[in-house]
Structure formats: structure tokens, C-alpha cells
Enzyme design. Structure first.
Site, PDB file in Angstrom:
ATOM      1  CG  HIS A  18      -2.240  -0.443   1.039  1.00 33.08           C
ATOM      2  ND1 HIS A  18      -3.191  -0.401   2.043  1.00 33.08           N
ATOM      3  CD2 HIS A  18      -2.866  -0.961  -0.023  1.00 33.08           C
ATOM      4  CE1 HIS A  18      -4.326  -0.869   1.588  1.00 33.08           C
ATOM      5  NE2 HIS A  18      -4.154  -1.210   0.336  1.00 33.08           N
ATOM      6  CG  HIS A  27      -7.546   6.913  -2.376  1.00 31.21           C
ATOM      7  ND1 HIS A  27      -6.181   6.781  -2.407  1.00 31.21           N
ATOM      8  CD2 HIS A  27      -8.050   5.660  -2.518  1.00 31.21           C
ATOM      9  CE1 HIS A  27      -5.849   5.506  -2.602  1.00 31.21           C
ATOM     10  NE2 HIS A  27      -6.969   4.809  -2.667  1.00 31.21           N
TER      11      HIS A  27
HETATM   12  C1  LIG Z   1      -9.365  -4.246  -3.087  1.00 26.83           C
HETATM   13  C2  LIG Z   1      -8.307  -3.673  -3.979  1.00 26.83           C
HETATM   14  C3  LIG Z   1      -8.104  -4.443  -5.276  1.00 26.83           C
HETATM   15  C4  LIG Z   1      -8.543  -2.210  -4.280  1.00 26.83           C
HETATM   16  C5  LIG Z   1      -9.667  -1.791  -4.980  1.00 26.83           C
HETATM   17  C6  LIG Z   1      -9.863  -0.437  -5.252  1.00 26.83           C
HETATM   18  C7  LIG Z   1      -8.939   0.517  -4.836  1.00 26.83           C
HETATM   19  C8  LIG Z   1      -7.791   0.113  -4.129  1.00 26.83           C
HETATM   20  C9  LIG Z   1      -6.810   1.056  -3.698  1.00 26.83           C
HETATM   21  O1  LIG Z   1      -6.965   2.376  -3.940  1.00 26.83           O
HETATM   22  C10 LIG Z   1      -5.692   0.592  -3.035  1.00 26.83           C
HETATM   23  C11 LIG Z   1      -4.627   1.541  -2.630  1.00 26.83           C
HETATM   24  O2  LIG Z   1      -4.776   2.766  -2.825  1.00 26.83           O
HETATM   25  O3  LIG Z   1      -3.587   1.072  -2.142  1.00 26.83           O
HETATM   26  C12 LIG Z   1      -5.557  -0.764  -2.775  1.00 26.83           C
HETATM   27  N1  LIG Z   1      -6.469  -1.654  -3.173  1.00 26.83           N
HETATM   28  C13 LIG Z   1      -7.580  -1.252  -3.839  1.00 26.83           C
END
Ligand SMILES: CC(C)c1cccc2c(O)c(C(=O)O)cnc12
Length: 451
Positions: free
Chosen positions: A117, A342
Site C-alpha cells: 500500500h 482516498h
Molecule cells: C481491493 C483492492 C483491489 C482495491 C480496490 C480499489 C482501490 C484500491 C486502492 O486504492 C488501493 C490503494 O490505494 O492502495 C488498494 N487496493 C484497492
């Protein structure tokens, strides 16, 4: 004023916090000047002559990323650090194949369901090294109409005295984080970090790395690092007055937290967030901010914003109890109530007036055990699944006792959303990504039907 600031002016006026929100396409430009910056502005040639860079992230659109660099910097060496998940492994190699100057490092994910992440940039200029820690994927959608958080370090000058540490131990903590990848391609950057003077850094590093951390490592990552840092540095006079001071968690996804709050949220996790010397009995109020279905429907992106809010029904249906903690996304004072969040942030205010903060954290870490860690084996190990990184602002490091939120005298802290937070109404539901919403059209006249 209607003056458009240059990237350098934006960074200068953001002192001493250097904490930004991403610019938003579709709001008035005045709200994209103060404490707001775009990826192109972060990578602007105004900051100096770039030598090479590294981009740590989860999702990459290499063509989009290259376009954000000035043309003269697109041939410079670039290291891409991503998770070796099936999700983007093959696409990354394909995307980078036309560019020999781009190297790829796949972070080891030895524990199932872990993700990379961490969102961080190393920008090496001829004048020194800049670290950027943020919350946005390197895809266009993440930088257009969302609320993202960004911390931009000063350009740390080169030094031959590798002891130039910050008063927050940032340099040592960052090197220890990088070492956990055990990746050859990161050795250059470990050495480079060591060769730069970090004494001007005033934030603490709060990171997570996958592992079952025991012994001396237990407090190095996850929520125990936050607990230990708050305990060591908060240094409040007569702290008893803060025992019931409210705590806020704000995030864009939620993991499986257990059958009730006592399982992890209000015991293990809250204990770390409320860390004061005296672990008093008064339990502070924990308020959680996560978008409602209506927040998503009426957002600038419409239901599409919900694609980046991956809270799934499988988890949501197991924890109906969580709704009582939930508050809406509302950011009128930044003109970002419709810029879907976000960003992930955690903070503690001094009281219900929310005029002052005891601390503030911006991080990649959502509300999940995978990100923050869960104690196991009778509290002798902290099990973390993912890589995460964030920066913690503590007033003492800014020669203040608290951060003022109102526009009073001292440099007020640029909070991303409105305080106090607004509770869900009885008709409000948390956004869940894998169910259909077909009764009301969104701001683009569309419905959401994931099936
Ligand atoms: C569940 C997973 C595939 C997922 C879906 C949609 C957005 C995501 C996201 O933004 C991140 C991140 O920002 O690290 C990380 N997984 C995300």
C-alpha cells in the site's frame, strides 16, 4: 486572492507542516492554491535538476506517470517498487518494457492477503534528496477529483557525516523500513538516504511491514509504533485533562474487525491511539469518518468514486455494530465535500470543540488489522500483512503545545475535512463496493451495478 502560486511558492507557504491535499479538477482554483498541489507540480523542474527517482506504490499507469515528469527528466533512472501481487505484476513489466531506464522491484509479500500500500517518492536532485509520502495511486483517476494527502519533505542536502539525524529519528526509521524489503535494487537508496542530512525533518515516520514482529521489533511498526511514539513524544503537562479527548480515524476502506468493537477496534487499536502516559479509565470518544452511499452518489465522480472505496459486503455484513461510530465525509472549508476521500488520516483533538489538536497522522493505512497489525500469541507478537507508510505531526516538534485548527495566530494546521465530524443520519449507509445502487442516479445520471 486569485493569485496562482508556483510549485515552489506552494511549498514555501505550506511551512512548517508541508502537508497538502491533491488539487481537484472542477472546484474553484482558489481552493487549489493553499496547501494543495498536483503530481506535475511535485515533479516540477522548478525544484532543481533531477538525477533519479523511486516511486513506491500499489497501482501504476506508467504512461500517465511519465507524463507527470518534465520531458527532460523522463530519461532519468526510475525505480518502481510495487507488490508482487498477481493484480499488477505482469502489467507492470509490460508497461515498463519500452523504457530501459525504468527498473522494477517487486516487494516480497510473504503473508497472504498482504498488499504493498505504501505510496512514497524518493526524488534525488543535484542539490539533495526529497522524500514525498502520500496516499494516491500513480493513475490519473487518483489525482483528478479525489481528496488525497501529501507530505513533502525539504530537499535534504548531501553530507559526509551520516549521523545527520532528525529530532524525530526519521532517517533511522526510514532506513529500517527500506531494509525490510531485503531488495538489491533498494541498496542504492539506503546508501543515498544515509548520505543526506535529515536534521530539518520535523515529522515522525509511522510505517508497517509484513511480518510477525516480536521482541524489540514489536514497537517498530504498525499501531505499536504509533503507541510508542505518542507515549515518548507527546509530553503533555497535566495530561489528565485530555483523558476523554476525542479521537478521529478517517479512511477509504475497512477490513474485517471482528464481531464487536472489543475484538480489536476499541481495545488494542484504540489503546494505541489514545496513548498518554496514564492509561486512564475514561475511554475517549472514537469517531470514524467513511463515505456514505450518498457521499459517493453525489461526488464529482459519481458512483465511480466508489470503485476506490473497496469496503466489501462480506465484511460489512459481519460488523453492523460499526455504523454507530461512522461519520460522513464533509470538507466544505476546503471545497472538497464532493472530492471523494482516498486520503487516510487519524487525529486527536483536545476536546469536543475541535479547536486544537494533540497530534495528526496522514498515512496509507486504512482501518484494518492487515495494515495496523493484530497482537497474537498472548500479545508477544504483532502480525502485519501489508506495507504501509505515513507521517505523524506532534506539536512539540513544532515548538507548540497543541496545533490550532481555527485560523488563529499560530500557523493553523491545514485539516482536510470539517470538524466536528457529522454523524450518519438513520437513513445513511456506509458505501459498500460490491452491491448495486439502482434507485437513485449519481451526479452523472448513472446507476451502479457491479454484477
Ligand atoms: C481491493 C483492492 C483491489 C482495491 C480496490 C480499489 C482501490 C484500491 C486502492 O486504492 C488501493 C490503494 O490505494 O492502495 C488498494 N487496493 C484497492
Amino acid at each position: 486572492s486569485n493569485k496562482r502560486l508556483t510549485p515552489i511558492e506552494k511549498i514555501q507557504q505550506s511551512e512548517p507542516y508541508r502537508f497538502f491535499l491533491s488539487t481537484v479538477y472542477g472546484i474553484s482554483d482558489n481552493y487549489n492554491q493553499i496547501n494543495a498541489i498536483s503530481l506535475k507540480e511535485i515533479l516540477s523542474p522548478e525544484h532543481g535538476q533531477l538525477v533519479r527517482s523511486a516511486q513506491f506504490n500499489y497501482m501504476f499507469d506508467i504512461e500517465f506517470l511519465r507524463e507527470q515528469y518534465p520531458p527532460e527528466f523522463r530519461l532519468k533512472p526510475l525505480l518502481i517498487v510495487h507488490g508482487d501481487s498477481r493484480h499488477d505484476n505482469h502489467t507492470i513489466k509490460t508497461q515498463c518494457s519500452p523504457y530501459p531506464q525504468i527498473e522494477i522491484c517487486a516487494a516480497r509479500l510473504d503473508i497472504p492477503y498482504g498488499t504493498h500500500h505504501t505510496k512514497m517518492m524518493f526524488l534525488l536532485y543535484e542539490t539533495g534528496l526529497r522524500i514525498v509520502i502520500h496516499t494516491a495511486n500513480l493513475i490519473q483517476q487518483d489525482w483528478k477529483q479525489k481528496s488525497q494527502g501529501i507530505w513533502i519533505s525539504p530537499i535534504c542536502p548531501k553530507t559526509n557525516d551520516n549521523t545527520n539525524e532528525s529530532k524525530t529519528n526519521f532517517k533511522k526509521d526510514l532506513i529500517e523500513y527500506i531494509e525490510r524489503y531485503r531488495a538489491k535494487q533498494l541498496q542504492f537508496w539506503q546508501k543515498t538516504i544515509n548520505e543526506h542530512d535529515f536534521s530539518s525533518i520535523n515529522v515522525h515516520l509511522i510505517s508497517s511491514t509484513p511480518g510477525r514482529h516480536t521482541g524489540a521489533d514489536m514497537n517498530k511498526f504498525g499501531h505499536l509504533k504509533l503507541r510508542q511514539t505518542l507515549k515518548a513524544y507527546l509530553g503533555l503537562e497535566n495530561e489528565a485533562q485530555y483523558n476523554s479527548a476525542p479521537i478521529i480515524g478517517q479512511f477509504s476502506s475497512i477490513g474485517s474487525l471482528g464481531p464487536n468493537a472489543n475484538n480489536w477496534l476499541s481495545k488494542e487499536f484504540l489503546t494505541s491511539l489514545k496513548q498518554l502516559h496514564s492509561s486512564s479509565l475514561d475511554s475517549p470518544e472514537l469517531k470514524l469518518i467513511y463515505p456514505t452511499v450518498d457521499n459517493v452518489r453525489t461526488s464529482l465522480e459519481g458512483y465511480m468514486a466508489g470503485g476506490s472505496l473497496p469496503y466489501n459486503m462480506q465484511n460489512a455484513m459481519k460488523q453492523g455494530w460499526l455504523v454507530n461510530y461512522l461519520h460522513k465525509w464533509k470538507a466544505d472549508h476546503r471545497q472538497r465535500s464532493r472530492a471523494s476521500p482516498h486520503i487516510k488520516t487519524y487525529l486527536r483533538a483536545t476536546n469536543d470543540e475541535y479547536k486544537e489538536l494533540l497530534w495528526f497522522l496522514v498515512t496509507s493505512a486504512n482501518l484494518s488489522k492487515a495494515a495496523w497489525g493484530v497482537l497474537e500469541k498472548n500479545n508477544t507478537q504483532l502480525m502485519i500483512r501489508s506495507y504501509e507508510i505515513g507521517v505523524l505531526f506532534i506539536p512539540k516538534q513544532f515548538s507548540q503545545t497543541t496545533f490550532s485548527v481555527s485560523d488563529s495566530s499560530s500557523p493553523s494546521f491545514p485539516i482536510p475535512y470539517d470538524l466536528p465530524p457529522v454523524k450518519y443520519q438513520s437513513s445513511d449507509k456506509p458505501w459498500v463496493v460490491d452491491v448495486a445502487y439502482k434507485n437513485q442516479p449519481d451526479s452523472h445520471g448513472n446507476m451502479w451495478d457491479p454484477s
